[in-house]
Design an enzyme around this catalytic site. Structure first.
Site, PDB file in Angstrom:
ATOM      1  N   TYR A  21      21.804  28.611  42.988  1.00 26.42           N
ATOM      2  CA  TYR A  21      23.194  29.094  42.943  1.00 26.42           C
ATOM      3  C   TYR A  21      23.976  28.367  41.844  1.00 26.42           C
ATOM      4  CZ  TYR A  21      27.048  31.702  45.020  1.00 26.42           C
ATOM      5  OH  TYR A  21      28.069  32.589  45.235  1.00 26.42           O
ATOM      6  N   LYS A  24      32.527  28.707  42.812  1.00 22.58           N
ATOM      7  CA  LYS A  24      33.039  29.066  44.144  1.00 22.58           C
ATOM      8  C   LYS A  24      33.822  27.903  44.757  1.00 22.58           C
ATOM      9  CE  LYS A  24      31.392  33.302  44.775  1.00 22.58           C
ATOM     10  NZ  LYS A  24      32.306  34.450  44.593  1.00 22.58           N
TER      11      LYS A  24
HETATM   12  P1  NAD Z   1      28.566  43.301  43.559  1.00 20.54           P
HETATM   13  O1  NAD Z   1      27.662  43.166  42.380  1.00 20.54           O
HETATM   14  O2  NAD Z   1      28.616  44.604  44.222  1.00 20.54           O
HETATM   15  O3  NAD Z   1      30.040  42.854  43.170  1.00 20.54           O
HETATM   16  C1  NAD Z   1      30.332  41.922  42.147  1.00 20.54           C
HETATM   17  C2  NAD Z   1      31.388  42.590  41.308  1.00 20.54           C
HETATM   18  O4  NAD Z   1      31.897  41.712  40.293  1.00 20.54           O
HETATM   19  C3  NAD Z   1      30.832  43.826  40.589  1.00 20.54           C
HETATM   20  O5  NAD Z   1      31.600  44.951  40.928  1.00 20.54           O
HETATM   21  C4  NAD Z   1      31.000  43.471  39.126  1.00 20.54           C
HETATM   22  O6  NAD Z   1      31.219  44.597  38.315  1.00 20.54           O
HETATM   23  C5  NAD Z   1      32.195  42.547  39.209  1.00 20.54           C
HETATM   24  N1  NAD Z   1      32.437  41.790  37.975  1.00 20.54           N
HETATM   25  C6  NAD Z   1      31.596  40.946  37.323  1.00 20.54           C
HETATM   26  N2  NAD Z   1      32.192  40.507  36.191  1.00 20.54           N
HETATM   27  C7  NAD Z   1      33.423  41.088  36.140  1.00 20.54           C
HETATM   28  C8  NAD Z   1      34.510  41.043  35.217  1.00 20.54           C
HETATM   29  N3  NAD Z   1      34.461  40.297  34.114  1.00 20.54           N
HETATM   30  N4  NAD Z   1      35.621  41.792  35.483  1.00 20.54           N
HETATM   31  C9  NAD Z   1      35.687  42.544  36.610  1.00 20.54           C
HETATM   32  N5  NAD Z   1      34.699  42.617  37.523  1.00 20.54           N
HETATM   33  C10 NAD Z   1      33.583  41.901  37.279  1.00 20.54           C
HETATM   34  O7  NAD Z   1      28.093  42.150  44.568  1.00 20.54           O
HETATM   35  P2  NAD Z   1      28.787  41.582  45.901  1.00 20.54           P
HETATM   36  O8  NAD Z   1      27.724  40.782  46.544  1.00 20.54           O
HETATM   37  O9  NAD Z   1      29.463  42.671  46.642  1.00 20.54           O
HETATM   38  O10 NAD Z   1      29.855  40.544  45.326  1.00 20.54           O
HETATM   39  C11 NAD Z   1      31.238  40.582  45.675  1.00 20.54           C
HETATM   40  C12 NAD Z   1      31.733  39.163  45.902  1.00 20.54           C
HETATM   41  O11 NAD Z   1      31.122  38.645  47.090  1.00 20.54           O
HETATM   42  C13 NAD Z   1      31.384  38.169  44.784  1.00 20.54           C
HETATM   43  O12 NAD Z   1      32.461  37.287  44.596  1.00 20.54           O
HETATM   44  C14 NAD Z   1      30.203  37.427  45.363  1.00 20.54           C
HETATM   45  O13 NAD Z   1      30.043  36.149  44.794  1.00 20.54           O
HETATM   46  C15 NAD Z   1      30.641  37.365  46.808  1.00 20.54           C
HETATM   47  N6  NAD Z   1      29.587  37.016  47.767  1.00 20.54           N
HETATM   48  C16 NAD Z   1      28.433  37.736  47.813  1.00 20.54           C
HETATM   49  C17 NAD Z   1      27.440  37.388  48.713  1.00 20.54           C
HETATM   50  C18 NAD Z   1      26.148  38.144  48.762  1.00 20.54           C
HETATM   51  O14 NAD Z   1      25.159  37.597  49.273  1.00 20.54           O
HETATM   52  N7  NAD Z   1      26.082  39.377  48.275  1.00 20.54           N
HETATM   53  C19 NAD Z   1      27.633  36.307  49.583  1.00 20.54           C
HETATM   54  C20 NAD Z   1      28.835  35.603  49.531  1.00 20.54           C
HETATM   55  C21 NAD Z   1      29.813  35.965  48.610  1.00 20.54           C
END
Ligand code: NAD
Length: 262
Positions: free
Chosen positions: A157, A164
């Site tokens: 990570y 984060k």
């Molecule tokens: P996802 O890929 O669907 O979403 C991530 C989003 O970030 C995408 O829509 C992407 O286009 C966007 N992004 C990246 N760079 C960008 C920029 N410069 N401008 C605008 N948008 C941008 O994946 P997700 O897992 O739904 O992630 C959403 C959030 O949840 C993130 O912050 C991720 O770190 C967090 N998260 C995810 C998990 C997991 O296991 N999936 C766990 C905990 C937290």
């Protein structure tokens, strides 16, 4: 089921496809009576996001690179117009780090890679909050998404964990700044979920299977469970909650070491 968000206007950042946590939250918020605008990153995603936005009758669906001030200005201006100047909630579900910086050691992270991850994944929350504030004259709720890698070392990570941690600290400062205006700022720390972003994390499959073994509920969580918790934090049910990081991870974060097999 009650309409937890009836009459509210919200803007959701981070919808990439139907697996996105942002999409689950947008869909749930719409189901609970909110008018939900959607923002996505770049023209490449338009083909996937527009049909989703149509499903929830989104009053706006606009591209925005959260690393670009002019794009954020344009996005919030579009939201102000679509929602007649009143926004009740913003969901920040965006994060990015170069894959090269997730392979190998955190110690070897490049300066540029560190800056990029921090800018897109952490600073962008403050950039959004500043633009949302004038549209939240009647108060509001900002919500971001974080992960356990902010609190403890999760191999693979790397720089994203550091970003984060900054995001979590940042939300507390934002909660203090915006609280007097009735604007709450919270996060959900979600357990691992298979999404596009997760696919970019080396060893994600291992993280997923270990989470299911370790968590007290002996399973992982899904997007719908995160969205349900988001509904609470975005709604007036959570009117007394700000500066909080709510874990939606089947309890994984409370475990100091793996459970003893019985
Ligand atoms: P996802 O890929 O669907 O979403 C991530 C989003 O970030 C995408 O829509 C992407 O286009 C966007 N992004 C990246 N760079 C960008 C920029 N410069 N401008 C605008 N948008 C941008 O994946 P997700 O897992 O739904 O992630 C959403 C959030 O949840 C993130 O912050 C991720 O770190 C967090 N998260 C995810 C998990 C997991 O296991 N999936 C766990 C905990 C937290």
């Amino acid at each position: 089921m009650t309409d937890l968000l009836a009459g509210k206007n919200g803007l959701v950042f981070g919808v990439a496809n139907h697996r996105s946590i942002a999409w689950a939250i947008a869909e749930a918020a719409h189901r609970h009576g909110a008018r939900v605008g959607v923002s996505y990153f770049g023209a490449r995603l338009e083909r996937r996001v527009k049909p989703l936005a149509a499903q929830i009758e989104a009053p706006l669906c606009v591209p925005c690179d959260v690393g670009d001030d002019a794009a954020l200005d344009a996005c919030f201006a579009a939201a102000a117009e679509a929602f007649d100047g009143r926004l009740d909630f913003v969901v920040h579900a965006v994060a990015f780090a170069d894959r090269d910086d997730l392979l190998g050691r955190f110690a070897d992270t490049s300066r540029a890679g560190h800056a990029l991850a921090m800018d897109v994944s952490a600073y962008s929350l403050a950039a959004m909050a500043r633009r949302a504030e004038p549209l939240m004259a009647a108060g509001g709720s900002l919500l971001t998404l974080t992960y356990y890698g902010a609190e403890k070392v999760v191999p693979g990570y790397n720089v994203m964990g550091v970003a984060k941690a900054a995001l979590e600290a940042g939300l507390r400062y934002l909660a203090a700044d915006l609280g007097p205006a009735g604007i709450r700022v919270n996060a959900i720390s979600a357990g691992p979920i298979k999404t596009l972003a997760a696919a970019g994390i080396p060893g994600f499959r291992r993280m997923l299977s270990e989470a299911g073994d370790i968590a007290p509920l002996r399973r992982t969580v899904d997007q719908a469970e995160v969205a349900d918790a988001a509904l609470f934090l975005l709604s007036d049910m959570a009117r007394g909650v700000t500066g909080e990081v709510l874990h939606v991870d089947a309890g994984q974060n409370i475990m100091g070491c793996p459970p003893v097999p019985r």
